[in-house]
Scaffold this active site. Structure first.
Site, PDB file in Angstrom:
ATOM      1  CD  GLN A 219     -10.366  22.679  19.009  1.00  0.00           C
ATOM      2  OE1 GLN A 219      -8.888  22.881  18.435  1.00  0.00           O
ATOM      3  NE2 GLN A 219     -10.818  23.846  19.667  1.00  0.00           N
TER       4      GLN A 219
ATOM      5  CE  LYS B 251      -5.412  18.745  14.416  1.00  0.00           C
ATOM      6  NZ  LYS B 251      -4.318  17.384  14.639  1.00  0.00           N
TER       7      LYS B 251
ATOM      8  CG  ASP C  89      -3.417  23.723  22.130  1.00  0.00           C
ATOM      9  OD1 ASP C  89      -3.285  24.972  21.519  1.00  0.00           O
ATOM     10  OD2 ASP C  89      -4.177  22.829  21.960  1.00  0.00           O
TER      11      ASP C  89
END
Ligand code: GUN
Length: 292
Positions: free
Chosen positions: A96, A52, A119
């Site tokens: 995450q 990322k 997300d």
């Protein structure tokens, strides 16, 4: 059989984004900023967050990573989420997953400001997705929709079978394929561990999306001749190579590919699109597209 080249599409979209970022900077603006919270030292999570950061740098986004040991308290993690929710310099951020067992992941995800939830995991974004309202789409399903769109694969009225009902992939994927739009307008069947006679269902699929989390699970006898097969799996398999492993998907590629009209390879198919989707969501947040 045509291979769906995720890398080529991902590179093209990243180039489009890089040009837009360059124009913002030329005009004296600050680039979009994507942050990530990384807890513990899970190798797959480390790899994902590192990719990322690399992708952000390549297109000119600002990227920051907030790293914490696995023993961080839930309270402290919620404070970090609040901090990023309130940081005007950060357009979007992700936490995450997976998180350590002592932390309630649902509670942490719910704490994220939906407007910064790039997300798309917050219940508000999931709910808006289910209702067909503008929302941040979870990165993997969004990446698959882009692949279907850019390859001009017909989805309307076709039978799409999704394997796996996770919150991150299977469930949002089934919603996206069934809702109005192109891609979309499919007749969708969502299969999971309790589905009976799975092969009889998967053999009906015009489009088969495998997100079951087991290497090589989808065998040739489970696939109809001419089907489109999308492989979401990413598994590291130890071997005698110099690297010591290779990456494989949920589909027994060598035996399934000859039957397909289109298939995604692993690596180089869906996986590379996931980060692109995250970048696109961050750009949407920067432009206040979803939450004006
Ligand atoms: N873990 C596995 N996939 C993902 C993802 O797309 N986002 C986050 N935050 N964690 C993940």
């Amino acid at each position: 059989m045509k291979l769906i080249d995720g890398k080529q599409i991902a590179d093209a979209i990243k180039a489009e984004l890089a040009a837009k970022v360059a124009a913002i900077i030329d005009a004296g603006g600050d680039p979009p900023h994507l942050a990530a919270i990384l807890v513990g030292d899970d190798p797959a999570s480390q790899t994902y967050v590192a990719s990322k950061e690399k992708a952000c740098k390549a297109i000119g986004f600002t990227s920051s990573i907030y790293r914490y040991d696995a023993d961080i308290t839930e309270k402290k993690l919620l404070d970090v989420v609040d901090f990023l929710n309130n940081d005007p310099e950060v357009n979007g951020f992700i936490v995450q997953l997976p998180l350590p067992k002592h932390i309630n992941a649902g509670k942490v995800l719910e704490r994220i400001n939906p407007a910064k939830d790039v997300d798309g995991f917050h219940p508000v974004n999931m709910g808006r997705l289910a209702l067909g309202l503008p929302s941040y789409l979870p990165a993997t399903p969004a990446g698959i929709m882009l692949l279907l769109e850019r390859y001009g694969i017909e989805t309307e009225g076709r039978h799409c079978v999704v394997l796996g009902r996770s919150n991150i992939v299977g469930t949002p994927m089934s919603l996206l394929m069934s809702r109005k739009g192109n891609p979309g307008n499919s007749t969708v069947t969502l299969c999971h561990s309790k589905t009976r006679d799975l092969g009889s269902v998967t053999r009906q699929a015009d489009i088969l999306i495998a997100a079951i989390g087991q290497p090589g699970f989808v065998k040739a006898d489970m696939v109809k001749e001419g089907a489109v097969v999308i492989d979401v799996g990413i598994h590291r398999i130890a071997d005698d190579s110099e690297k010591g492993y290779h990456i494989t998907g949920d589909v027994d590629f060598d035996n399934v590919a000859p039957k397909c009209s289109y298939i995604t390879p692993v690596p180089g198919g869906v996986g590379v699109m996931t980060i692109v989707s995250l970048l696109l969501n961050t750009f949407k947040s920067f432009n206040h597209e979803i939450y004006p």
